[in-house]
Design an enzyme around this catalytic site. Sequence first.
Site, PDB file in Angstrom:
ATOM      1  N   SER A 296       0.845  -1.189   0.000  1.00  0.00           N
ATOM      2  CA  SER A 296       0.000   0.000   0.000  1.00  0.00           C
ATOM      3  C   SER A 296       0.883   1.242   0.000  1.00  0.00           C
ATOM      4  O   SER A 296       2.108   1.153   0.093  1.00  0.00           O
ATOM      5  CB  SER A 296      -0.919   0.003   1.217  1.00  0.00           C
ATOM      6  OG  SER A 296      -0.157   0.263   2.371  1.00  0.00           O
ATOM      7  N   LYS A 297       0.211   2.364  -0.095  1.00  0.00           N
ATOM      8  CA  LYS A 297       0.908   3.647  -0.223  1.00  0.00           C
ATOM      9  C   LYS A 297       1.968   3.850   0.860  1.00  0.00           C
ATOM     10  O   LYS A 297       3.024   4.422   0.601  1.00  0.00           O
ATOM     11  CB  LYS A 297      -0.146   4.769  -0.169  1.00  0.00           C
ATOM     12  CG  LYS A 297       0.327   6.092  -0.712  1.00  0.00           C
ATOM     13  CD  LYS A 297       0.573   6.066  -2.207  1.00  0.00           C
ATOM     14  CE  LYS A 297       1.782   6.919  -2.562  1.00  0.00           C
ATOM     15  NZ  LYS A 297       2.276   6.723  -3.907  1.00  0.00           N
ATOM     16  N   ARG A 298       1.670   3.366   2.066  1.00  0.00           N
ATOM     17  CA  ARG A 298       2.633   3.655   3.139  1.00  0.00           C
ATOM     18  C   ARG A 298       3.960   2.899   2.958  1.00  0.00           C
ATOM     19  O   ARG A 298       4.956   3.206   3.608  1.00  0.00           O
ATOM     20  CB  ARG A 298       2.011   3.415   4.509  1.00  0.00           C
ATOM     21  CG  ARG A 298       1.923   1.998   4.926  1.00  0.00           C
ATOM     22  CD  ARG A 298       0.963   1.762   6.066  1.00  0.00           C
ATOM     23  NE  ARG A 298       0.371   0.461   5.873  1.00  0.00           N
ATOM     24  CZ  ARG A 298       1.007  -0.672   6.128  1.00  0.00           C
ATOM     25  NH1 ARG A 298       2.214  -0.664   6.634  1.00  0.00           N
ATOM     26  NH2 ARG A 298       0.439  -1.825   5.878  1.00  0.00           N
TER      27      ARG A 298
ATOM     28  N   GLY B 280       5.514   3.041   0.182  1.00  0.00           N
ATOM     29  CA  GLY B 280       6.261   3.799  -0.832  1.00  0.00           C
ATOM     30  C   GLY B 280       5.496   3.816  -2.132  1.00  0.00           C
ATOM     31  O   GLY B 280       4.287   3.602  -2.145  1.00  0.00           O
TER      32      GLY B 280
END
Length: 466
Positions: A241-243, A245
């Site tokens: 997921s986005k967290r 990267g």
Amino acid sequence: MPDQVVTRFAPSPTGFLHIGGARTALFNWLFARGRGGKFLLRIEDTDRARSTPEATQAILTGLNWLGLDHDGDVVSQAAGAERHAEIAEQLLDEGKAYKCFSTSEDITAFREKARAEGRSTLFRSPWRDADPATYPDAPFAIRIKAPREGETVIRDQVQGDVRIRNDQLDDMVLLRGDGSPVYMLAVVVDDHDMGVTHVIRGDDHLNNAARQMMIYQAMGWDVPVWAHIPLIHGPDGKKLSKRHGALGVEEYQQMGYPAAGMRNYLARLGWSHGDDEFFTDAQAIEWFSLDGIGKSPARFDFKKLGNLCGQHMAAMDDAALLHELQDFLRSTGQPPLDDAKAALMKQAMPCLKERAKTFPELLEKAVFVTSTRPIEPDEKAQKSLDSVSRGILGELTPQMRNANWTREDLEAVANAFANDKGMKFGQLAAPLRAALAGRSATPSVFDMMLVLGRDETIARLNDAAA
Ligand code: GLU
């Protein structure tokens, strides 16, 4: 094996090209290219509200950057709506589908009752076996007559045999009340019409496969070979997921990873060929097979990505690397190098491409190429140009000017000079780096001198000494 392998990448254009999607595309591309097959591209744009032309463009740009060329025209799924509806009508005519007049209120009521009575909430339409004479004059959906007994087996090349009890499958809608085909029907009809022989996609579609099988069977069509690949996880083992990267392929392009390294890394993400980590496209095409795909999710590892990209940079042909560098500059909104700088850059490539993992790293080493006189030293380099050092450069420069412009002679002059002054060569190197590149970390001073040539080198040394 069928006469010709046909694979496809079928992204929904709802955002950017996800790194997982890029890997799916790569696997399909490798599989087809290694078998003299075709790799087709279909944009699954049936969800008109969520599909945007920008998202389609981002997919095309991403695939293009990765060098994953497709055969034939890009297929728009939405454009095939009439054909999809035609198949639903055919199944209806053949008695393999039926008109269902249940309204959404009817279905909700059915489910509530089933829940209250502790039964399965799977909708069972009362219209499945109804006498057409009882049909109301009202809008209807076309539902497939799902098998109710036995089981559906997906013979998956990655997951093995996946069995689903048929009493768990509902009579899925093929054509909605407004005449629009459902996504699941569109996928099957398109894959059939496009002659797709192998469907390689994320395992989030495994459940869909069971429902899609119903349509293949009802139509008497050949079922493609399925290969549902595990999704990509982050380094912590959780769904990417986005967290973790960057998720979009274009972000990797912007970070300056070379496409060949990216392809190599993505190929290794969930697929393996013995212990091979670094390989070329030709090797990947030759080696790729469905049985090399792992059953458990691969973890994204930025260190490994960087490492492979570094090896690809070092191995790349100088002209190709320069070409990709120019593309990188353009794609990040920077002006490409003019002809003179490009020629200089190509000459410098051998000393730049070792140990650079990305184009920004390469450019950082190439500051001596990209800057023009007068060279502006950065803060650290400035410290190596105090009055003593400038005096030294002033003495050294005339000796350099008279040297034969070869590595051996330049080294000999510099070493003799250092000896004479009782200095270590290292002490001489810092002001030379500062003078030639304006930096304290650069390629070897002799590499820089050879690339810059006599006149430019002497001019920069004189500038710094002044
Ligand atoms: N459009 C689907 C997606 O983007 C893929 C469907 C398929 O591969 O069958 O997830």
